[in-house]
Design a protein around this motif. Structure first.
Motif, PDB file in Angstrom:
ATOM      1  N   GLN A 103      33.116  -5.926   1.701  1.00 32.46           N
ATOM      2  CA  GLN A 103      33.596  -7.068   1.770  1.00 32.46           C
ATOM      3  C   GLN A 103      32.981  -7.535   3.463  1.00 32.46           C
ATOM      4  N   HIS A 104      32.402  -6.614   3.480  1.00 33.02           N
ATOM      5  CA  HIS A 104      31.538  -6.854   4.205  1.00 33.02           C
ATOM      6  C   HIS A 104      30.294  -6.713   4.755  1.00 33.02           C
ATOM      7  N   SER A 162      45.058  -4.849  -3.585  1.00 34.42           N
ATOM      8  CA  SER A 162      44.768  -5.885  -2.092  1.00 34.42           C
ATOM      9  C   SER A 162      46.315  -7.447  -2.644  1.00 34.42           C
ATOM     10  N   SER A 163      46.964  -7.326  -1.558  1.00 34.77           N
ATOM     11  CA  SER A 163      48.205  -7.819  -1.951  1.00 34.77           C
ATOM     12  C   SER A 163      47.424  -9.236  -2.064  1.00 34.77           C
ATOM     13  N   TRP A 220      46.077   0.860   4.780  1.00 31.67           N
ATOM     14  CA  TRP A 220      45.745   1.356   4.856  1.00 31.67           C
ATOM     15  C   TRP A 220      45.440   2.750   5.113  1.00 31.67           C
ATOM     16  N   VAL A 253      37.091 -11.081   3.855  1.00 26.31           N
ATOM     17  CA  VAL A 253      38.153 -10.018   3.441  1.00 26.31           C
ATOM     18  C   VAL A 253      38.310 -10.846   1.725  1.00 26.31           C
ATOM     19  N   VAL A 254      38.799  -9.906   0.674  1.00 19.78           N
ATOM     20  CA  VAL A 254      39.747 -10.517  -0.293  1.00 19.78           C
ATOM     21  C   VAL A 254      40.632 -11.246  -0.406  1.00 19.78           C
ATOM     22  N   GLU A 263      41.283 -18.022   1.298  1.00 18.66           N
ATOM     23  CA  GLU A 263      42.722 -17.851   1.533  1.00 18.66           C
ATOM     24  C   GLU A 263      43.530 -17.675   0.320  1.00 18.66           C
ATOM     25  N   SER A 264      44.255 -16.762   0.190  1.00 21.48           N
ATOM     26  CA  SER A 264      44.877 -16.766  -1.402  1.00 21.48           C
ATOM     27  C   SER A 264      45.874 -17.360  -1.446  1.00 21.48           C
ATOM     28  N   ARG A 301      40.623  -7.453  12.985  1.00 20.37           N
ATOM     29  CA  ARG A 301      40.661  -6.470  11.758  1.00 20.37           C
ATOM     30  C   ARG A 301      39.629  -5.457  12.257  1.00 20.37           C
ATOM     31  N   TRP A 333      40.761  -2.006  11.982  1.00 21.61           N
ATOM     32  CA  TRP A 333      39.712  -0.886  11.325  1.00 21.61           C
ATOM     33  C   TRP A 333      39.911  -0.117  11.968  1.00 21.61           C
TER      34      TRP A 333
HETATM   35  N1  GSH Z   1      44.805 -14.971   4.850  1.00 21.53           N
HETATM   36  C1  GSH Z   1      44.509 -13.915   3.736  1.00 21.53           C
HETATM   37  C2  GSH Z   1      44.336 -12.472   4.331  1.00 21.53           C
HETATM   38  C3  GSH Z   1      43.191 -11.530   3.415  1.00 21.53           C
HETATM   39  C4  GSH Z   1      42.915 -10.045   3.426  1.00 21.53           C
HETATM   40  O1  GSH Z   1      43.460  -9.704   4.547  1.00 21.53           O
HETATM   41  N2  GSH Z   1      42.549  -8.725   2.826  1.00 21.53           N
HETATM   42  C5  GSH Z   1      43.284  -7.739   1.949  1.00 21.53           C
HETATM   43  C6  GSH Z   1      43.404  -6.854   1.783  1.00 21.53           C
HETATM   44  S1  GSH Z   1      44.215  -7.859   1.169  1.00 21.53           S
HETATM   45  C7  GSH Z   1      41.297  -7.022   2.885  1.00 21.53           C
HETATM   46  O2  GSH Z   1      40.587  -8.183   2.290  1.00 21.53           O
HETATM   47  N3  GSH Z   1      40.682  -6.323   3.890  1.00 21.53           N
HETATM   48  C8  GSH Z   1      39.900  -5.715   4.347  1.00 21.53           C
HETATM   49  C9  GSH Z   1      39.263  -6.049   5.991  1.00 21.53           C
HETATM   50  O3  GSH Z   1      39.907  -6.739   6.353  1.00 21.53           O
HETATM   51  O4  GSH Z   1      38.630  -5.394   5.495  1.00 21.53           O
HETATM   52  C10 GSH Z   1      44.466 -14.517   2.254  1.00 21.53           C
HETATM   53  O5  GSH Z   1      45.449 -14.252   2.270  1.00 21.53           O
HETATM   54  O6  GSH Z   1      43.315 -14.986   1.493  1.00 21.53           O
END
Ligand code: GSH
Length: 237
Positions: A38-39, A9-10, A111, A51-52, A64-65, A139, A143
């Motif tokens: 994550q859900h 995950s970025s 994805w 989300v992570v 929020e990263s 999201r 998906w």
């Molecule tokens: N703005 C959020 C974005 C977090 C995000 O989009 N995480 C992605 C991985 S990079 C995730 O968990 N995706 C899984 C999903 O959306 O179900 C942050 O920067 O923390």
């Protein structure tokens, strides 16, 4: 310090890079995105965004990263990763907000690997049950597209072009070691995971010295940092 994250995950990579730059020890707990951990109810209690990454410090959760990195820099100021100048700090925040807004473009590429195949194998009932747990409409749609209506080449081209605009903006910003104020810091850290994916798959030629000399030198210096190796930006595919 507990970090809930996913290796590829970025947003998670961002926080890992920040933690490593600061030499902070943390308890890393992997959330398996392909299994929709994550859900899960338990995780949504920690991060209602589903989300992570998410971290727990002193018993308090934070998501929020970009915010997490700012928090880390405030609580553990050595080495400093934010500009001291108020205007540069404002520029840093705007840049990170801009990069955050590009995540939808990255997801279109990311994805396709793993997540989409897994979701595509679900029955319609399983898929609907899964998607019902996704907290955001945006999201849910991502998906649905990954699982049921893969992005077209034209859509991928458009996403790639949006990411290249980011590189063009960077070419005009870089001075010294960094994107903001001539010093390496949170703006660079926030951008690194995106550039990693561009370098690895999306448009590697865009990072050649002939295409964008400043970005190419910036990327070379960033990837040579010991913290970058420790943050483990392992190959995506
Ligand atoms: N703005 C959020 C974005 C977090 C995000 O989009 N995480 C992605 C991985 S990079 C995730 O968990 N995706 C899984 C999903 O959306 O179900 C942050 O920067 O923390």
């Amino acid at each position: 310090m507990v970090l809930y994250h996913s290796p590829k995950s970025s947003a998670s990579r961002r926080v890992r890079l920040c933690l490593e730059e600061k030499g902070l020890a943390y308890d890393a707990r992997v959330i398996d995105l392909s299994r929709q951990e994550q859900h899960s109810e338990a995780y949504l209690k920690i991060n209602p965004m589903g989300v992570v990454p998410c971290m727990i410090h002193d018993g308090r959760p934070l998501h929020e990263s970009g915010t997490m990195c700012e928090y880390l820099d405030a609580v553990f100021p050595d080495p400093p990763l934010r500009p001291r100048d108020a205007y540069d700090l404002a520029l840093m925040r705007n840049w990170i907000r801009y990069v955050d807004g590009l995540i939808g473009n990255l997801i279109k590429f990311n994805w396709r690997h793993g997540l989409a195949q897994r979701a595509a194998q679900m029955t319609e009932a399983e898929f609907q049950a899964m998607i019902a747990k996704v907290p955001s409409a945006e999201r849910k749609e991502a998906w649905r597209r990954a699982a049921r209506e893969p992005y077209t080449e034209a859509e991928l081209d458009e996403a790639r072009a949006n990411l290249l605009v980011m590189l063009d903006r960077m070419e005009g910003m870089i001075r010294g070691d960094g994107l903001i104020g001539g010093r390496y810091g949170l703006a660079d850290i926030a951008t690194a995971p995106f550039v990693r994916r561009i370098d690895e798959e999306i448009a590697p030629e865009a990072l050649s010295p002939s295409a964008r000399p400043k970005v190419a030198a910036w990327w070379q210096a960033l990837t040579a940092r010991p913290a970058f190796a420790r943050a483990d930006f392992a190959p995506f595919v």
